[in-house]
Design an enzyme around this catalytic site. Structure first.
Site, PDB file in Angstrom:
ATOM      1  N   THR A   1       0.837  -1.201   0.000  1.00 16.88           N
ATOM      2  CA  THR A   1       0.000   0.000   0.000  1.00 16.88           C
ATOM      3  C   THR A   1       0.874   1.254   0.000  1.00 16.88           C
ATOM      4  OG1 THR A   1      -1.795  -1.162   1.113  1.00 16.88           O
ATOM      5  CG2 THR A   1      -1.798   1.246   1.296  1.00 16.88           C
TER       6      THR A   1
ATOM      7  N   ASP B   1      -1.668  -6.366  15.962  1.00 14.54           N
ATOM      8  CA  ASP B   1      -2.573  -6.138  17.102  1.00 14.54           C
ATOM      9  C   ASP B   1      -2.890  -4.648  17.248  1.00 14.54           C
ATOM     10  OD1 ASP B   1      -2.543  -8.811  17.729  1.00 14.54           O
ATOM     11  OD2 ASP B   1      -1.269  -8.620  19.503  1.00 14.54           O
TER      12      ASP B   1
ATOM     13  N   ARG C   1      -5.054  -3.505  13.685  1.00 15.99           N
ATOM     14  CA  ARG C   1      -6.354  -4.093  13.303  1.00 15.99           C
ATOM     15  C   ARG C   1      -7.552  -3.288  13.819  1.00 15.99           C
ATOM     16  NH1 ARG C   1      -4.102 -10.266  13.548  1.00 15.99           N
ATOM     17  NH2 ARG C   1      -3.368 -10.253  11.407  1.00 15.99           N
TER      18      ARG C   1
ATOM     19  N   GLN D   1     -41.725  -5.245   4.666  1.00 15.53           N
ATOM     20  CA  GLN D   1     -41.001  -5.780   5.824  1.00 15.53           C
ATOM     21  C   GLN D   1     -39.669  -6.421   5.437  1.00 15.53           C
ATOM     22  OE1 GLN D   1     -42.490  -9.150   8.231  1.00 15.53           O
ATOM     23  NE2 GLN D   1     -42.667  -7.685   9.899  1.00 15.53           N
TER      24      GLN D   1
ATOM     25  N   ARG E   1      -3.084  -6.350  26.465  1.00 16.86           N
ATOM     26  CA  ARG E   1      -3.006  -7.197  25.284  1.00 16.86           C
ATOM     27  C   ARG E   1      -4.397  -7.299  24.644  1.00 16.86           C
ATOM     28  NH1 ARG E   1      -3.184 -12.695  24.243  1.00 16.86           N
ATOM     29  NH2 ARG E   1      -1.644 -13.382  22.700  1.00 16.86           N
TER      30      ARG E   1
ATOM     31  N   GLY F   1     -31.892  -3.263  -9.306  1.00 22.45           N
ATOM     32  CA  GLY F   1     -31.034  -3.204 -10.502  1.00 22.45           C
ATOM     33  C   GLY F   1     -30.136  -1.977 -10.505  1.00 22.45           C
TER      34      GLY F   1
ATOM     35  N   GLU G   1      -4.345  -7.195   5.991  1.00 25.03           N
ATOM     36  CA  GLU G   1      -4.049  -7.248   7.439  1.00 25.03           C
ATOM     37  C   GLU G   1      -4.604  -8.520   8.076  1.00 25.03           C
ATOM     38  OE1 GLU G   1      -3.460  -4.066   9.905  1.00 25.03           O
ATOM     39  OE2 GLU G   1      -3.233  -2.598   8.319  1.00 25.03           O
ATOM     40  N   GLY G   2      -4.461  -9.624   7.363  1.00 25.00           N
ATOM     41  CA  GLY G   2      -4.967 -10.911   7.852  1.00 25.00           C
ATOM     42  C   GLY G   2      -6.358 -11.150   7.325  1.00 25.00           C
TER      43      GLY G   2
HETATM   44  C1  LIG Z   1      -5.073  -3.960  -1.878  1.00 28.18           C
HETATM   45  C2  LIG Z   1      -4.095  -4.695  -1.007  1.00 28.18           C
HETATM   46  C3  LIG Z   1      -3.268  -3.972  -0.159  1.00 28.18           C
HETATM   47  C4  LIG Z   1      -2.318  -4.641   0.630  1.00 28.18           C
HETATM   48  N1  LIG Z   1      -1.439  -3.911   1.393  1.00 28.18           N
HETATM   49  C5  LIG Z   1      -0.392  -4.551   1.965  1.00 28.18           C
HETATM   50  C6  LIG Z   1       0.674  -3.800   2.568  1.00 28.18           C
HETATM   51  O1  LIG Z   1       0.663  -2.567   2.625  1.00 28.18           O
HETATM   52  N2  LIG Z   1       1.746  -4.482   3.082  1.00 28.18           N
HETATM   53  C7  LIG Z   1       1.805  -5.848   3.040  1.00 28.18           C
HETATM   54  O2  LIG Z   1       2.793  -6.397   3.514  1.00 28.18           O
HETATM   55  N3  LIG Z   1       0.806  -6.585   2.497  1.00 28.18           N
HETATM   56  C8  LIG Z   1      -0.272  -5.976   1.942  1.00 28.18           C
HETATM   57  N4  LIG Z   1      -1.281  -6.706   1.337  1.00 28.18           N
HETATM   58  C9  LIG Z   1      -1.195  -8.159   1.335  1.00 28.18           C
HETATM   59  C10 LIG Z   1      -2.286  -8.839   2.164  1.00 28.18           C
HETATM   60  O3  LIG Z   1      -2.030  -8.664   3.528  1.00 28.18           O
HETATM   61  C11 LIG Z   1      -2.314 -10.318   1.710  1.00 28.18           C
HETATM   62  O4  LIG Z   1      -2.906 -10.333   0.429  1.00 28.18           O
HETATM   63  C12 LIG Z   1      -3.061 -11.189   2.678  1.00 28.18           C
HETATM   64  O5  LIG Z   1      -2.339 -11.335   3.872  1.00 28.18           O
HETATM   65  C13 LIG Z   1      -3.353 -12.584   2.127  1.00 28.18           C
HETATM   66  O6  LIG Z   1      -2.213 -13.167   1.529  1.00 28.18           O
HETATM   67  P1  LIG Z   1      -2.346 -13.780   0.053  1.00 28.18           P
HETATM   68  O7  LIG Z   1      -2.977 -12.747  -0.795  1.00 28.18           O
HETATM   69  O8  LIG Z   1      -1.027 -14.301  -0.355  1.00 28.18           O
HETATM   70  O9  LIG Z   1      -3.384 -14.969   0.203  1.00 28.18           O
HETATM   71  P2  LIG Z   1      -3.048 -16.461   0.691  1.00 28.18           P
HETATM   72  O10 LIG Z   1      -2.289 -16.440   1.952  1.00 28.18           O
HETATM   73  O11 LIG Z   1      -2.505 -17.204  -0.470  1.00 28.18           O
HETATM   74  O12 LIG Z   1      -4.510 -16.990   1.000  1.00 28.18           O
HETATM   75  C14 LIG Z   1      -5.402 -17.458   0.008  1.00 28.18           C
HETATM   76  C15 LIG Z   1      -6.652 -17.959   0.699  1.00 28.18           C
HETATM   77  O13 LIG Z   1      -6.322 -19.054   1.568  1.00 28.18           O
HETATM   78  C16 LIG Z   1      -6.731 -18.771   2.890  1.00 28.18           C
HETATM   79  N5  LIG Z   1      -5.773 -19.339   3.822  1.00 28.18           N
HETATM   80  C17 LIG Z   1      -4.408 -19.237   3.805  1.00 28.18           C
HETATM   81  N6  LIG Z   1      -3.859 -19.894   4.829  1.00 28.18           N
HETATM   82  C18 LIG Z   1      -4.883 -20.424   5.536  1.00 28.18           C
HETATM   83  C19 LIG Z   1      -4.973 -21.211   6.715  1.00 28.18           C
HETATM   84  N7  LIG Z   1      -3.903 -21.578   7.421  1.00 28.18           N
HETATM   85  N8  LIG Z   1      -6.199 -21.581   7.153  1.00 28.18           N
HETATM   86  C20 LIG Z   1      -7.310 -21.198   6.481  1.00 28.18           C
HETATM   87  N9  LIG Z   1      -7.294 -20.462   5.362  1.00 28.18           N
HETATM   88  C21 LIG Z   1      -6.096 -20.070   4.887  1.00 28.18           C
HETATM   89  C22 LIG Z   1      -6.796 -17.261   2.971  1.00 28.18           C
HETATM   90  O14 LIG Z   1      -7.671 -16.821   3.998  1.00 28.18           O
HETATM   91  C23 LIG Z   1      -7.299 -16.914   1.584  1.00 28.18           C
HETATM   92  O15 LIG Z   1      -8.698 -17.049   1.538  1.00 28.18           O
HETATM   93  C24 LIG Z   1      -2.257  -6.060   0.588  1.00 28.18           C
HETATM   94  C25 LIG Z   1      -3.118  -6.780  -0.256  1.00 28.18           C
HETATM   95  C26 LIG Z   1      -3.998  -6.117  -1.055  1.00 28.18           C
HETATM   96  C27 LIG Z   1      -4.872  -6.925  -2.003  1.00 28.18           C
END
Ligand SMILES: Cc1cc2nc3c(=O)[nH]c(=O)nc-3n(C[C@H](O)[C@H](O)[C@H](O)COP(=O)(O)OP(=O)(O)OC[C@H]3O[C@@H](n4cnc5c(N)ncnc54)[C@H](O)[C@@H]3O)c2cc1C
Length: 390
Positions: free
Chosen positions: A158, A239, A242, A278, A310, A339, A362-363
């Site tokens: 970012t 922590d 988030r 409703q 914490r 629509g 962020e997770g």
């Molecule tokens: C617009 C954008 C901005 C971002 N900004 C930053 C930034 O500033 N700095 C930075 O460092 N990162 C940044 N990120 C990265 C972001 O934090 C990661 O994309 C994110 O942590 C997920 O990693 P991944 O995309 O590799 O998905 P993966 O880790 O490959 O995950 C793919 C899928 O598998 C699931 N999964 C993976 N492991 C497990 C598990 N053990 N148990 C269950 N499910 C699991 C995930 O939940 C997901 O649904 C950014 C991403 C985007 C798209």
């Protein structure tokens, strides 16, 4: 005593942030979404009135606002546009590791620069092969004398295209998994290349880039905390950040809820405003509940930090619930619009696209559930201060 009554100062902050969102962000938000433009003019104005770097400690010239104050501001700015808020707020993510683990000298250098000018800092953890599982990172930092030399690529960063500073996580002991990661504060130089700007589904007013470090030299005094303790630092940082992300998700939910409520009272079908049906009332009621509970969970997780406690479990509760709620509320807002909700001339389809990222960065929501399950099944017996390792 449980009391979320805001002080007069907090009410003023909320008003300041809301007015800014209404005057400076909302009028250009949908155009910035269309063009994926960089909101530099908005950043300049926000910096001038103290809406950037809100947690920077007072001893370094910052306003030293609390985490709750930051959440109050973030919700309002994200109500204006969560993409713009992300551009404004990402400095906080990058600043926390410096504030938590930098030496006095490094903290002062970094903080005073960001406070003086609207400079940008990016947090570089993710790599193509290391997303949720950061232990798989391949970026290396090798010590040579009083310097480290960094090589590797970080993706999805970012504000990466505009950053003056980078927090870089790199392997200093490649055989040690997550116990071999260290964190560095790195000033932009010619060895740092912005490889790619991403074309995103949502939050298009925020910049997301791939950053490559090629023989980047950094003085050893810019190591943040101890060598090989970078993973623990990153977990502590998350922590702290988030709650702010949860506040952004709450801002998106609130915007979607407000648009949907107004539309439901105006749109007439079967001879009455659709708000009289409703089925629509129940959609609106569920949206209102999700906005309310997202905010409460967010504020709870922030207040714990402000009390020095914490908040790992509470910040994951807040991030998971607020992010999933933002997606649900924005999707239901499109449903209320029928629509028209699917058409770009109307406001809610942008919110639905923007909301999606809240469940990813962020997770992811799955990773939050992993944290919640771990914290619930194996609770820590002793209440640790927020500065304890995660
Ligand atoms: C617009 C954008 C901005 C971002 N900004 C930053 C930034 O500033 N700095 C930075 O460092 N990162 C940044 N990120 C990265 C972001 O934090 C990661 O994309 C994110 O942590 C997920 O990693 P991944 O995309 O590799 O998905 P993966 O880790 O490959 O995950 C793919 C899928 O598998 C699931 N999964 C993976 N492991 C497990 C598990 N053990 N148990 C269950 N499910 C699991 C995930 O939940 C997901 O649904 C950014 C991403 C985007 C798209």
């Amino acid at each position: 005593m449980v009391d979320f009554t805001l002080t007069d100062e907090q009410k003023s902050l909320r008003e300041l942030a809301h007015d800014f969102a209404e005057r400076e962000i909302r009028p250009v938000a949908w155009e910035l979404d269309r063009t994926a433009g960089w909101p530099q003019a908005i950043l300049d104005k926000a910096h001038a009135i103290g809406l950037m770097n809100t947690h920077m400690p007072e001893e370094y010239g910052g306003s030293g606002l609390s985490y709750l104050d930051g959440c109050i501001i973030s919700e309002e700015l994200a109500w204006g546009c969560s993409g713009v808020q992300t551009s404004l707020g990402a400095n906080s993510l990058a600043s926390v590791p410096v504030i938590l683990a930098g030496s006095e000298e490094v903290k002062r250098e970094f903080a005073e620069e960001l406070v003086a000018e609207p400079k940008i800092a990016s947090f570089c953890l993710t790599e193509p092969g290391a997303g949720s599982d950061v232990s798989g990172m391949r970026t290396r930092a090798v010590r040579k004398g009083d310097k480290y030399v960094i090589n590797g690529s970080k993706c999805f960063i970012t504000n990466g295209s505009y950053a003056d500073w980078f927090i870089v996580y790199a392997k200093t002991d490649p055989e040690a998994g997550h116990r071999g990661i260290s964190a560095f504060l790195v000033r932009k130089d010619d060895t740092i290349v912005v490889d790619k700007k991403e074309d995103k589904m949502g939050q298009r007013a925020s910049n997301t880039a791939t950053i490559t470090f090629a023989e980047t030299e950094v003085d050893a005094r810019y190591l943040l905390g101890e060598e090989n303790k970078g993973f623990k630092l990153a977990m502590r940082v998350l922590d702290h950040t988030r709650p702010g992300i949860s506040a952004v998700a709450t801002g998106i939910s609130r915007a979607a809820f407000e648009f949907a409520s107004t539309y439901a009272k105006e749109r007439v079908q079967f001879g009455v405003p659709i708000a009289m049906h409703q089925a629509i009332q129940f959609l609106i009621a569920d949206m209102a509940t999700k906005v309310h509970l997202s905010r409460l969970a967010t504020w709870n997780s922030a207040v714990l930090l402000d009390q020095g406690r914490r908040n790992t479990l509470e910040s994951s509760h807040a991030k998971r619930f607020a992010a999933d709620s933002a997606m649900e509320v924005a999707t239901d807002a499109v449903q209320v619009y029928g629509g028209y909700g699917f058409i770009k001339d109307y406001p809610v389809e942008k919110l639905m696209r923007d909301a999606k990222i809240m469940q990813l960065y962020e997770g992811t929501s799955q990773i939050q559930r992993l944290v919640i399950a771990r914290e619930t099944l194996l609770p820590r017996r002793i209440e640790e201060p927020a500065t304890a390792t995660a």
